[in-house]
Write a protein that holds these residues in place. Structure first.
Motif, mmCIF file in Angstrom:
data_model
loop_
_atom_site.group_PDB
_atom_site.id
_atom_site.type_symbol
_atom_site.label_atom_id
_atom_site.label_comp_id
_atom_site.label_asym_id
_atom_site.label_seq_id
_atom_site.Cartn_x
_atom_site.Cartn_y
_atom_site.Cartn_z
ATOM 1 N N VAL A 1 -3.258 8.660 0.862
ATOM 2 C CA VAL A 1 -4.489 9.365 0.478
ATOM 3 C C VAL A 1 -4.488 9.662 -1.017
ATOM 4 O O VAL A 1 -5.500 9.449 -1.703
ATOM 5 C CB VAL A 1 -4.645 10.664 1.308
ATOM 6 N N LEU A 2 -3.373 10.153 -1.548
ATOM 7 C CA LEU A 2 -3.291 10.460 -2.976
ATOM 8 C C LEU A 2 -3.528 9.209 -3.817
ATOM 9 O O LEU A 2 -4.318 9.222 -4.771
ATOM 10 C CB LEU A 2 -1.938 11.078 -3.326
ATOM 11 N N SER A 3 -2.869 8.125 -3.479
ATOM 12 C CA SER A 3 -3.016 6.894 -4.255
ATOM 13 C C SER A 3 -4.436 6.348 -4.174
ATOM 14 O O SER A 3 -4.996 5.898 -5.179
ATOM 15 C CB SER A 3 -2.014 5.842 -3.778
ATOM 16 N N THR A 4 -5.030 6.399 -2.986
ATOM 17 C CA THR A 4 -6.399 5.923 -2.831
ATOM 18 C C THR A 4 -7.359 6.770 -3.661
ATOM 19 O O THR A 4 -8.245 6.242 -4.347
ATOM 20 C CB THR A 4 -6.815 5.954 -1.343
ATOM 21 N N PHE B 1 0.861 -1.184 0.000
ATOM 22 C CA PHE B 1 0.000 0.000 0.000
ATOM 23 C C PHE B 1 0.899 1.235 0.000
ATOM 24 O O PHE B 1 1.756 1.377 0.877
ATOM 25 C CB PHE B 1 -0.916 0.018 1.232
ATOM 26 N N PRO B 2 0.720 2.134 -0.975
ATOM 27 C CA PRO B 2 1.559 3.333 -1.043
ATOM 28 C C PRO B 2 1.492 4.137 0.260
ATOM 29 O O PRO B 2 0.420 4.391 0.788
ATOM 30 C CB PRO B 2 0.945 4.134 -2.199
ATOM 31 N N GLY B 3 2.648 4.505 0.752
ATOM 32 C CA GLY B 3 2.735 5.264 1.989
ATOM 33 C C GLY B 3 3.056 4.394 3.192
ATOM 34 O O GLY B 3 3.542 4.890 4.204
ATOM 35 N N ALA B 4 2.785 3.090 3.098
ATOM 36 C CA ALA B 4 3.051 2.199 4.231
ATOM 37 C C ALA B 4 4.549 2.127 4.535
ATOM 38 O O ALA B 4 4.945 2.054 5.699
ATOM 39 C CB ALA B 4 2.491 0.811 3.960
ATOM 40 N N GLY B 5 5.373 2.167 3.507
ATOM 41 C CA GLY B 5 6.817 2.143 3.715
ATOM 42 C C GLY B 5 7.312 3.402 4.411
ATOM 43 O O GLY B 5 8.160 3.340 5.294
ATOM 44 N N HIS B 6 6.776 4.547 4.012
ATOM 45 C CA HIS B 6 7.152 5.798 4.670
ATOM 46 C C HIS B 6 6.692 5.798 6.126
ATOM 47 O O HIS B 6 7.404 6.254 7.014
ATOM 48 C CB HIS B 6 6.567 6.996 3.913
ATOM 49 N N TRP B 7 5.499 5.271 6.370
ATOM 50 C CA TRP B 7 4.983 5.176 7.744
ATOM 51 C C TRP B 7 5.921 4.307 8.578
ATOM 52 O O TRP B 7 6.274 4.654 9.698
ATOM 53 C CB TRP B 7 3.574 4.599 7.719
ATOM 54 N N TYR B 8 6.333 3.180 8.019
ATOM 55 C CA TYR B 8 7.234 2.245 8.696
ATOM 56 C C TYR B 8 8.585 2.895 9.004
ATOM 57 O O TYR B 8 9.220 2.586 10.008
ATOM 58 C CB TYR B 8 7.403 1.008 7.820
ATOM 59 N N LEU B 9 8.994 3.836 8.139
ATOM 60 C CA LEU B 9 10.249 4.560 8.361
ATOM 61 C C LEU B 9 10.113 5.659 9.406
ATOM 62 O O LEU B 9 11.093 6.282 9.783
ATOM 63 C CB LEU B 9 10.729 5.210 7.058
ATOM 64 N N GLY B 10 8.891 5.924 9.851
ATOM 65 C CA GLY B 10 8.672 6.988 10.817
ATOM 66 C C GLY B 10 8.283 8.309 10.177
ATOM 67 O O GLY B 10 8.120 9.309 10.861
ATOM 68 N N GLN B 11 8.117 8.320 8.860
ATOM 69 C CA GLN B 11 7.703 9.528 8.145
ATOM 70 C C GLN B 11 6.184 9.475 7.974
ATOM 71 O O GLN B 11 5.656 9.262 6.883
ATOM 72 C CB GLN B 11 8.410 9.610 6.800
ATOM 73 N N LEU C 1 -9.657 5.409 -6.743
ATOM 74 C CA LEU C 1 -11.115 5.586 -6.696
ATOM 75 C C LEU C 1 -11.635 6.328 -7.920
ATOM 76 O O LEU C 1 -12.687 5.975 -8.466
ATOM 77 C CB LEU C 1 -11.527 6.312 -5.416
ATOM 78 N N VAL C 2 -10.924 7.349 -8.371
ATOM 79 C CA VAL C 2 -11.328 8.066 -9.584
ATOM 80 C C VAL C 2 -11.315 7.112 -10.772
ATOM 81 O O VAL C 2 -12.251 7.105 -11.586
ATOM 82 C CB VAL C 2 -10.426 9.289 -9.845
ATOM 83 N N ALA C 3 -10.279 6.284 -10.876
ATOM 84 C CA ALA C 3 -10.195 5.326 -11.986
ATOM 85 C C ALA C 3 -11.346 4.327 -11.934
ATOM 86 O O ALA C 3 -11.976 4.031 -12.961
ATOM 87 C CB ALA C 3 -8.852 4.603 -11.954
ATOM 88 N N ALA D 1 -2.311 5.811 -11.204
ATOM 89 C CA ALA D 1 -2.288 5.060 -9.939
ATOM 90 C C ALA D 1 -1.126 4.070 -9.911
ATOM 91 O O ALA D 1 -0.426 3.954 -8.901
ATOM 92 C CB ALA D 1 -3.615 4.333 -9.736
ATOM 93 N N MET D 2 -0.916 3.370 -11.025
ATOM 94 C CA MET D 2 0.198 2.419 -11.070
ATOM 95 C C MET D 2 1.540 3.135 -10.955
ATOM 96 O O MET D 2 2.445 2.656 -10.275
ATOM 97 C CB MET D 2 0.138 1.589 -12.355
ATOM 98 N N CYS D 3 1.655 4.295 -11.604
ATOM 99 C CA CYS D 3 2.902 5.065 -11.512
ATOM 100 C C CYS D 3 3.140 5.544 -10.078
ATOM 101 O O CYS D 3 4.260 5.438 -9.570
ATOM 102 C CB CYS D 3 2.859 6.258 -12.460
ATOM 103 N N LEU D 4 2.096 6.061 -9.431
ATOM 104 C CA LEU D 4 2.237 6.514 -8.045
ATOM 105 C C LEU D 4 2.611 5.362 -7.125
ATOM 106 O O LEU D 4 3.394 5.528 -6.191
ATOM 107 C CB LEU D 4 0.937 7.165 -7.567
#
Length: 166
Positions: A85-88, A66-76, A92-94, A113-116
């Motif tokens: 939120v952006l990826s979701t 899930f996009p953002g999960a890695g940043h969350w895991y890093l503490g960011q 959803l728009v697609a 979405a795939m690029c993000l």
């Protein structure tokens, strides 16, 4: 006068400059924020926080899940939530465009979405390795991507509404 480097500062004949710790851009001492990424001077020269050391491959896998999960895991956490939120939103728009029968909009936002998704994994991997200069979606670019996608969605919706009124 020879060039002298001391931490984030460089002293030369041209004057004193500081290097942004986030994007590695050189800024004049009078600048209070980085001219490229907007990082505050005080944040850039503050000693590095004790950031948890994470395996870059694990971080990238979290972001692929899930996009953002890695940043969350890093503490960011802020960057993780923003990317999630952006990826979701783009997914959803697609999906909604596909259900509504707008094939072009579904295709464009599906590709976005795939690029993000891929960029989130790449950026999380680079952040985990400490290679912040290789991060693609830095804060300012992230804002431009969001604004561009909003504009694209608006144009496509207006275009579809105009075709429907004919």
């Amino acid at each position: 006068m020879p060039v002298k480097r001391e931490g984030a500062f460089t002293i030369s004949e041209a004057g004193i400059t500081w290097q942004c710790s986030r994007c590695e851009t050189t800024n004049p001492l009078a600048a209070q924020v980085c001219s490229v990424c907007g990082t505050r001077f005080a944040d850039s020269v503050r000693p590095a926080e004790d950031r948890p050391q994470r395996d870059p491959n694990t971080v990238a896998l979290y972001s692929l899940f899930f996009p953002g999960a890695g940043h969350w895991y890093l503490g960011q956490k802020v960057a993780g939530v923003a990317r999630g939120v952006l990826s979701t939103w783009v997914v959803l728009v697609a999906v909604i465009a596909g259900i509504a029968g707008s094939t072009l909009m579904a295709l464009v936002f599906g590709v976005a979405a795939m690029c993000l998704w891929g960029v989130a994994a790449h950026d999380a991997y680079r952040e985990a390795r400490g290679e912040t200069s290789a991060v693609i979606l830095k804060s300012r670019i992230f804002v431009y991507v969001v604004l561009g996608l909003l504009l694209l969605m608006f144009v496509m919706l207006v275009s579809a509404a105009m075709r429907a009124n004919r």
